[in-house]
Design an enzyme around this catalytic site. Structure first.
Site, mmCIF file in Angstrom:
data_model
loop_
_atom_site.group_PDB
_atom_site.id
_atom_site.type_symbol
_atom_site.label_atom_id
_atom_site.label_comp_id
_atom_site.label_asym_id
_atom_site.label_seq_id
_atom_site.Cartn_x
_atom_site.Cartn_y
_atom_site.Cartn_z
ATOM 1 N N CYS A 97 -6.569 -7.894 -3.513
ATOM 2 C CA CYS A 97 -5.672 -7.657 -2.384
ATOM 3 C C CYS A 97 -4.845 -8.912 -2.123
ATOM 4 C CB CYS A 97 -6.493 -7.287 -1.147
ATOM 5 S SG CYS A 97 -5.521 -6.957 0.321
ATOM 6 N N LEU A 98 -3.565 -8.721 -1.870
ATOM 7 C CA LEU A 98 -2.701 -9.854 -1.569
ATOM 8 C C LEU A 98 -3.138 -10.598 -0.316
ATOM 9 C CD1 LEU A 98 0.755 -8.212 -2.365
ATOM 10 C CD2 LEU A 98 -0.512 -9.849 -3.777
ATOM 11 N N GLY A 122 1.074 -2.888 -4.215
ATOM 12 C CA GLY A 122 1.152 -2.175 -2.951
ATOM 13 C C GLY A 122 1.152 -3.162 -1.797
ATOM 14 N N GLU A 144 -3.888 0.990 0.400
ATOM 15 C CA GLU A 144 -2.860 0.666 1.399
ATOM 16 C C GLU A 144 -3.062 1.448 2.690
ATOM 17 O OE1 GLU A 144 -1.347 -1.977 0.874
ATOM 18 O OE2 GLU A 144 -1.764 -2.041 -1.264
#
Length: 152
Positions: free
Chosen positions: A89-90, A46, A132
């Site tokens: 989380c990116l 996401g 997100e």
């Protein structure tokens, strides 16, 4: 399309409440396409627009069942039991933690054609939507996580 640099924790844009999209224009469609390319290149599931430095309410999600693109997403119902699971989380590289999320959701928003769409999600998809959509409100998973730890 283009692959963008993912903004990391500490950047102010991640703490802003993203701005609603007034109309799905060709620029918004290009943003969606670039976000998807960026998410896939980073091997994520996401991505929210603030994560590439764009303060707009746009998310993309793909948990392995196909790409979901949502403009101005809103959770209209959260039910089921609260489930704790590990998230990363990116925008927070090499960190994971345990986060409680609703197991069942109803989310509505606009698709790339500007049409209203509704998704009924459960399990991992519901978790990804919540993660997100949190980004669009300036919330990062570390704000809700327990047992934060480094991973390589």
């Amino acid at each position: 399309m283009a692959v963008y640099k993912i903004v990391e924790i500490g950047d102010e844009v991640l703490r802003e409440v993203a701005k609603p999209v007034k109309e799905v224009t060709p620029n918004i469609i290009k943003l969606i396409d670039n976000m998807a390319d960026t998410m896939y290149a980073a091997k994520g599931v996401g991505l929210a627009a603030p994560q590439i430095g764009v303060s707009k309410k746009v998310i993309v999600v793909d948990i392995g069942e196909g790409l979901v693109e949502l403009v101005n997403p809103v959770i209209i119902e959260a039910s089921g039991r609260s489930v704790v699971d590990t998230e990363g989380c990116l925008s927070v590289p090499n960190m994971v933690g345990e986060v409680a999320r609703a197991d069942i959701l109803v989310v509505k928003g606009l698709n790339r054609k500007g049409e209203e769409v509704v998704y009924r999600a459960k399990g991992f998809l519901a978790r990804a939507f919540q993660h997100e959509i949190d980004h669009l409100e300036g919330v990062i998973f570390v704000d809700k996580a327990n047992n934060l730890r480094k991973v390589e």
